[in-house]
Motif scaffolding. Structure first.
Motif, PDB file in Angstrom:
ATOM      1  N   PHE A 147       6.553  -6.679  -0.211  1.00  0.00           N
ATOM      2  CA  PHE A 147       6.405  -6.021  -1.503  1.00  0.00           C
ATOM      3  C   PHE A 147       5.040  -6.386  -2.072  1.00  0.00           C
ATOM      4  CE2 PHE A 147      11.076  -6.511  -1.298  1.00  0.00           C
ATOM      5  CZ  PHE A 147      11.455  -5.184  -1.463  1.00  0.00           C
ATOM      6  N   VAL A 148       4.351  -5.410  -2.643  1.00  0.00           N
ATOM      7  CA  VAL A 148       3.079  -5.645  -3.318  1.00  0.00           C
ATOM      8  C   VAL A 148       3.216  -5.098  -4.731  1.00  0.00           C
ATOM      9  CG1 VAL A 148       0.611  -5.164  -3.336  1.00  0.00           C
ATOM     10  CG2 VAL A 148       1.810  -5.467  -1.149  1.00  0.00           C
ATOM     11  N   LEU A 149       2.998  -5.967  -5.729  1.00  0.00           N
ATOM     12  CA  LEU A 149       3.214  -5.581  -7.119  1.00  0.00           C
ATOM     13  C   LEU A 149       1.989  -5.919  -7.951  1.00  0.00           C
ATOM     14  CD1 LEU A 149       5.945  -7.370  -6.009  1.00  0.00           C
ATOM     15  CD2 LEU A 149       6.916  -6.234  -7.971  1.00  0.00           C
ATOM     16  N   ASN A 150       1.523  -4.965  -8.760  1.00  0.00           N
ATOM     17  CA  ASN A 150       0.501  -5.261  -9.756  1.00  0.00           C
ATOM     18  C   ASN A 150       1.127  -6.049 -10.898  1.00  0.00           C
ATOM     19  OD1 ASN A 150      -1.607  -3.984  -8.418  1.00  0.00           O
ATOM     20  ND2 ASN A 150      -1.193  -2.019  -9.378  1.00  0.00           N
ATOM     21  N   ALA A 151       0.387  -7.037 -11.395  1.00  0.00           N
ATOM     22  CA  ALA A 151       0.954  -7.920 -12.417  1.00  0.00           C
ATOM     23  C   ALA A 151       1.103  -7.245 -13.764  1.00  0.00           C
ATOM     24  CB  ALA A 151       0.080  -9.167 -12.564  1.00  0.00           C
ATOM     25  N   ASP A 152       0.269  -6.242 -14.061  1.00  0.00           N
ATOM     26  CA  ASP A 152       0.235  -5.703 -15.419  1.00  0.00           C
ATOM     27  C   ASP A 152       1.151  -4.504 -15.619  1.00  0.00           C
ATOM     28  OD1 ASP A 152      -1.160  -3.855 -13.962  1.00  0.00           O
ATOM     29  OD2 ASP A 152      -2.941  -3.836 -15.239  1.00  0.00           O
ATOM     30  N   ASP A 207      11.849  -2.192 -14.860  1.00  0.00           N
ATOM     31  CA  ASP A 207      13.131  -2.597 -14.298  1.00  0.00           C
ATOM     32  C   ASP A 207      13.052  -2.265 -12.806  1.00  0.00           C
ATOM     33  OD1 ASP A 207      15.719  -3.264 -13.756  1.00  0.00           O
ATOM     34  OD2 ASP A 207      16.635  -1.654 -14.932  1.00  0.00           O
ATOM     35  N   LEU A 208      12.490  -3.184 -12.033  1.00  0.00           N
ATOM     36  CA  LEU A 208      12.062  -2.897 -10.672  1.00  0.00           C
ATOM     37  C   LEU A 208      13.247  -2.663  -9.722  1.00  0.00           C
ATOM     38  CD1 LEU A 208       9.239  -5.572 -10.456  1.00  0.00           C
ATOM     39  CD2 LEU A 208       8.897  -3.090 -10.343  1.00  0.00           C
ATOM     40  N   PRO A 209      13.328  -1.494  -9.108  1.00  0.00           N
ATOM     41  CA  PRO A 209      14.413  -1.206  -8.156  1.00  0.00           C
ATOM     42  C   PRO A 209      14.005  -1.582  -6.731  1.00  0.00           C
ATOM     43  CG  PRO A 209      13.232   0.815  -8.616  1.00  0.00           C
ATOM     44  CD  PRO A 209      12.512  -0.297  -9.364  1.00  0.00           C
ATOM     45  N   LEU A 210      13.722  -2.860  -6.499  1.00  0.00           N
ATOM     46  CA  LEU A 210      13.122  -3.259  -5.232  1.00  0.00           C
ATOM     47  C   LEU A 210      14.069  -3.068  -4.052  1.00  0.00           C
ATOM     48  CD1 LEU A 210      11.136  -6.459  -6.272  1.00  0.00           C
ATOM     49  CD2 LEU A 210      10.369  -4.079  -6.172  1.00  0.00           C
ATOM     50  N   GLN A 211      15.350  -3.350  -4.238  1.00  0.00           N
ATOM     51  CA  GLN A 211      16.294  -3.165  -3.133  1.00  0.00           C
ATOM     52  C   GLN A 211      16.368  -1.698  -2.723  1.00  0.00           C
ATOM     53  OE1 GLN A 211      18.335  -6.227  -2.049  1.00  0.00           O
ATOM     54  NE2 GLN A 211      18.113  -4.903  -0.264  1.00  0.00           N
ATOM     55  N   GLU A 212      16.402  -0.806  -3.717  1.00  0.00           N
ATOM     56  CA  GLU A 212      16.452   0.629  -3.432  1.00  0.00           C
ATOM     57  C   GLU A 212      15.138   1.108  -2.810  1.00  0.00           C
ATOM     58  OE1 GLU A 212      17.187  -0.914  -6.195  1.00  0.00           O
ATOM     59  OE2 GLU A 212      18.971  -0.094  -7.166  1.00  0.00           O
ATOM     60  N   LEU A 213      14.012   0.558  -3.294  1.00  0.00           N
ATOM     61  CA  LEU A 213      12.701   0.909  -2.733  1.00  0.00           C
ATOM     62  C   LEU A 213      12.634   0.529  -1.253  1.00  0.00           C
ATOM     63  CD1 LEU A 213       9.730   1.853  -3.229  1.00  0.00           C
ATOM     64  CD2 LEU A 213       9.216  -0.523  -3.851  1.00  0.00           C
ATOM     65  N   GLY A 254       7.213   5.490  -7.648  1.00  0.00           N
ATOM     66  CA  GLY A 254       6.659   6.483  -8.554  1.00  0.00           C
ATOM     67  C   GLY A 254       7.579   6.761  -9.723  1.00  0.00           C
ATOM     68  N   THR A 255       7.024   7.333 -10.762  1.00  0.00           N
ATOM     69  CA  THR A 255       7.801   7.802 -11.904  1.00  0.00           C
ATOM     70  C   THR A 255       7.077   9.027 -12.457  1.00  0.00           C
ATOM     71  OG1 THR A 255       8.924   7.122 -13.943  1.00  0.00           O
ATOM     72  CG2 THR A 255       6.638   6.378 -13.659  1.00  0.00           C
ATOM     73  N   ARG A 256       7.588   9.576 -13.549  1.00  0.00           N
ATOM     74  CA  ARG A 256       6.982  10.797 -14.092  1.00  0.00           C
ATOM     75  C   ARG A 256       6.258  10.508 -15.410  1.00  0.00           C
ATOM     76  NH1 ARG A 256       8.310  15.336 -11.345  1.00  0.00           N
ATOM     77  NH2 ARG A 256      10.134  15.246  -9.981  1.00  0.00           N
ATOM     78  N   GLY A 260       2.287   1.260  -9.385  1.00  0.00           N
ATOM     79  CA  GLY A 260       1.639   0.000  -9.041  1.00  0.00           C
ATOM     80  C   GLY A 260       2.555  -0.970  -8.325  1.00  0.00           C
ATOM     81  N   THR A 261       3.573  -0.450  -7.637  1.00  0.00           N
ATOM     82  CA  THR A 261       4.526  -1.275  -6.890  1.00  0.00           C
ATOM     83  C   THR A 261       4.740  -0.614  -5.526  1.00  0.00           C
ATOM     84  OG1 THR A 261       5.628  -2.000  -8.916  1.00  0.00           O
ATOM     85  CG2 THR A 261       6.874  -2.198  -6.858  1.00  0.00           C
ATOM     86  N   TYR A 262       4.683  -1.427  -4.464  1.00  0.00           N
ATOM     87  CA  TYR A 262       4.725  -0.881  -3.116  1.00  0.00           C
ATOM     88  C   TYR A 262       5.581  -1.767  -2.213  1.00  0.00           C
ATOM     89  CZ  TYR A 262       0.254   0.638  -5.149  1.00  0.00           C
ATOM     90  OH  TYR A 262      -0.724   1.104  -5.995  1.00  0.00           O
ATOM     91  N   VAL A 263       6.035  -1.186  -1.106  1.00  0.00           N
ATOM     92  CA  VAL A 263       6.533  -1.968   0.023  1.00  0.00           C
ATOM     93  C   VAL A 263       5.749  -1.508   1.238  1.00  0.00           C
ATOM     94  CG1 VAL A 263       8.474  -0.380   0.407  1.00  0.00           C
ATOM     95  CG2 VAL A 263       8.547  -2.692   1.350  1.00  0.00           C
ATOM     96  N   VAL A 264       5.155  -2.460   1.955  1.00  0.00           N
ATOM     97  CA  VAL A 264       4.276  -2.130   3.076  1.00  0.00           C
ATOM     98  C   VAL A 264       4.751  -2.836   4.332  1.00  0.00           C
ATOM     99  CG1 VAL A 264       2.309  -1.843   1.510  1.00  0.00           C
ATOM    100  CG2 VAL A 264       2.642  -4.028   2.676  1.00  0.00           C
TER     101      VAL A 264
END
Length: 429
Positions: A112-117, A121-127, A144-146, A185-189
């Motif tokens: 997981f790569v996350l920007n600090a700023d 409500d991070l859905p990391l398991q779903e991501l 992503g979001t809208r 600004g949140t990724y899984v690589v």
């Protein structure tokens, strides 16, 4: 499955819009809803099954505050936590590449790569599940979001294949409307992304060699790699980049005023998931002040029972709030003193500050349009086109003294200033 997380925390040169608060504490450690900003990220990470290590990457040369935070998190969380300090600002992907051996040690299945700023409500398991099912565990998946059409151009914009979720086109802050899906600004690589970053690194060095032959100085820029422009843009349309869209709350914390809105979002999450983190009327008997809505008061703070606090207020350690004070939509930081019958609205009171009796400290909220579900906080410049100070949250730096019976409205005051009278729409340097 073995996983790791990297939180990109930047450095003091990246926190300029957060001044004067970032003059005293690294921006990633500023309290949002009573917890350091990146602690919210870390708590989301440790809920993911298989996550073994969290790495903070940045270039804060005064690393002691971060080291203290890492030590406290190491004892509180069930995973290993480390701070890796860059030798110079390397960009959002440059740091990943520079520390690639530490990140990939143990051969994690994904990172997981996350920007600090960002506050989300991070859905990391779903991501992660989406990443595994849509990209065969390779490449990169973006959260992503809208945003509405007007504001979307202020973010990285994503054009997707709606059937597959593949990112077909990516533009960072386009000049005109491209898409209403924006990068959170949140990724899984996966590991192959580091090969793509390595290719960018090699091209930068080849290009810098040509420039040096022409006598152009390139030192300090050739190691800088931007995740968005240098990696995501070429990955789009290659079958290696996907987007998972979330409808949970998300906002950026670019300037100090946006911290109050971000706190409100986390307070609402506390109310649903962790009510023990909120202070309620009657929690400590009849001596408790009047609490309105979601409030967090540190146990070491002293708040008079005749004060009225809330909604959306955080009161930090050692704060003293005198009789009859009213605090709403604000953050009062450690060891500040709020005088009797004073009023604080839409403001941040810095560490060791003091507000005199019957004083009024007030700012103008910068919340997104509540009637537009896709509206985002507008990060406006300090000054308008006419050269005047834009109305904003009032921010008092560390050690600022506001005398009794004065009014401070829509102001930014740098640390250790003693005000002599009322102020409106000013910056006190």
């Amino acid at each position: 499955m073995m996983l790791k997380a990297v939180i990109l925390i930047g450095g003091p040169q990246k926190g300029t819009r957060f001044r004067p608060l970032s003059l005293e504490v690294p921006k990633p450690l500023f309290p949002i809803a009573g917890l350091p900003m990146i602690q919210h990220h870390m708590e989301a990470c440790v809920k993911v099954d298989g996550l073994k290590e969290i790495l903070l990457i940045g270039f804060y040369q005064n690393s002691e505050p971060l080291n203290r935070f890492v030590r406290s998190m190491q004892s509180e969380l069930s995973v290993k936590v480390r701070y890796l300090q860059e030798y110079t600002p390397l960009g959002t992907a440059g740091g990943l590449y520079h520390f690639r051996d530490q990140i990939m040690s143990g051969s994690p299945d994904a990172v997981f790569v996350l920007n600090a700023d960002v506050c989300c409500d991070l859905p990391l398991q779903e991501l992660l599940a989406f990443h595994k099912s849509h990209s065969a565990g390779n490449g990169c998946t973006v959260l992503g979001t809208r945003a509405n059409r007007k504001q979307a151009v202020n973010y990285g914009c994503i054009v997707e294949n709606e059937q597959t979720g593949e990112v077909m086109h990516y533009v960072e802050k386009p000049e005109s409307f491209v898409s209403d899906i924006i990068n959170c600004g949140t990724y899984v690589v996966s590991s192959d992304v580091f090969q793509h970053i390595g290719q960018v690194f090699s091209r930068n060095y080849e290009r810098s060699g040509d420039d040096e032959d022409l006598g152009i100085e390139t030192q300090g820029t050739r190691d800088v790699i931007r995740l968005e422009q240098d990696v995501l843009v070429p990955l789009a349309g290659s079958g290696k980049l996907f987007v998972y869209k979330t409808e949970r709350f998300w906002t950026q914390v670019k300037n100090a005023g946006s911290a109050i809105y971000a706190s409100r979002l986390f307070f609402e999450k506390y109310a649903a998931d962790s009510p023990e983190r909120l202070t309620r009327s009657g929690d400590s008997g009849t001596e408790q002040p009047c609490i309105v809505g979601n409030v967090r008061i540190h146990p070491t703070a002293s708040v008079d029972r005749t004060a009225t606090i809330g909604p959306n207020v955080y009161i930090g350690p050692g704060v003293v709030v005198r009789a009859g004070a009213r605090i709403r939509e604000s953050i009062v930081l450690d060891r500040a003193e709020v005088g009797q019958h004073s009023c604080i609205l839409h403001s941040i009171v810095g560490w060791n500050g003091s507000i005199g009796a019957w004083a009024r400290v007030e700012g103008t909220p910068n919340d997104p349009n509540p009637n537009d579900p896709f509206a985002r906080v507008q990060v406006q410049s300090i000054f308008g086109s006419d050269g005047r100070l834009n109305p904003s949250i009032t921010i008092l730096g560390q050690g600022v003294h506001v005398p009794g019976e004065v009014s401070v409205r829509n102001c930014i005051v740098l640390p250790f200033k003693e005000l002599s009278g009322s102020l409106s729409n000013e910056i006190i340097l």
